[in-house]
Design an enzyme around this catalytic site. Sequence first.
Site, PDB file in Angstrom:
ATOM      1  N   ASN A  89       1.118   1.878   0.669  1.00 55.23           N
ATOM      2  CA  ASN A  89       2.503   1.906   0.203  1.00 55.23           C
ATOM      3  C   ASN A  89       2.864   3.357  -0.111  1.00 55.23           C
ATOM      4  OD1 ASN A  89       5.038   0.933  -0.735  1.00 55.23           O
ATOM      5  ND2 ASN A  89       4.301   1.052  -2.838  1.00 55.23           N
ATOM      6  N   HIS A 109       5.205   5.738  -2.673  1.00 59.43           N
ATOM      7  CA  HIS A 109       5.958   5.689  -3.928  1.00 59.43           C
ATOM      8  C   HIS A 109       6.568   7.076  -4.179  1.00 59.43           C
ATOM      9  CE1 HIS A 109       7.088   3.954  -7.744  1.00 59.43           C
ATOM     10  NE2 HIS A 109       6.778   5.107  -8.299  1.00 59.43           N
ATOM     11  N   GLU A 119       8.205  12.700   1.718  1.00 63.46           N
ATOM     12  CA  GLU A 119       7.706  11.378   2.125  1.00 63.46           C
ATOM     13  C   GLU A 119       7.501  11.326   3.644  1.00 63.46           C
ATOM     14  OE1 GLU A 119       9.540   7.853   0.462  1.00 63.46           O
ATOM     15  OE2 GLU A 119      10.512   9.044  -1.082  1.00 63.46           O
TER      16      GLU A 119
END
Length: 207
Positions: free
Chosen positions: A106, A108, A178
């Site tokens: 994932n 974050h 990201e």
Amino acid sequence: MRIAIFASGSGSNAEAIIRASREGRLSSEVGLVISNNVNAGVLKRAKALEVNNSVIDPRSFESEELYITSLLSTLDENEIDFIALAGYLKLVQPELIDKYRNKITNIHPALLPSFGGKGFYGMKVHESVLEAGCKVSGVTIHLVNEKYDRGAIIAQRTLPVLDDDSPESLAERVLKIEHEIYPEALQLFEEGRVQVTNSVARIIDKA
Ligand code: GRF
């Protein structure tokens, strides 16, 4: 690896991973994009990039069992062996975590374990970082386990918080990072460099 990306929103991270694969920065292929939200931007991006995509919304199943069965069989049909969550706002079921143990990541938009857990998504994360007066924020890629935002940390990158940052300006700079770090972290898995012991991941040197 054949990766499935799970996303609920705009899908800019999904696109960054797909492009990294297309451009040879990843040897994996993105075999599937799954969204729980029929209106999610990620589905438009997947279609434009000609990646298999599917809407699997837990609310449209009569029982959780039927939902899980459909999810697992869609992953099997597409020969998926790794899952990358990217802005996926649904809980990942224990059956899935069990089947893909240490093979679900994932992203974050902050430095975990701070500013994570239930409710910490979207602008709330960046607002909280600013309210706390943090001088740095960043991005975390972690494995998904049964505890929300608490799986082993694979990669983190920091950036300075500026005095005049708004949640939006911080979010924008975080998002750029990201897009870089997610494909890089997936590459570590491709190269077999992630070793997990007692919820701590170590990245071993390149052979
Ligand atoms: C990203 O900020 C990600 O860290 C968070 O949700 C956002 C998704 O953005 N989990 P996008 O849909 O990839 O553009």
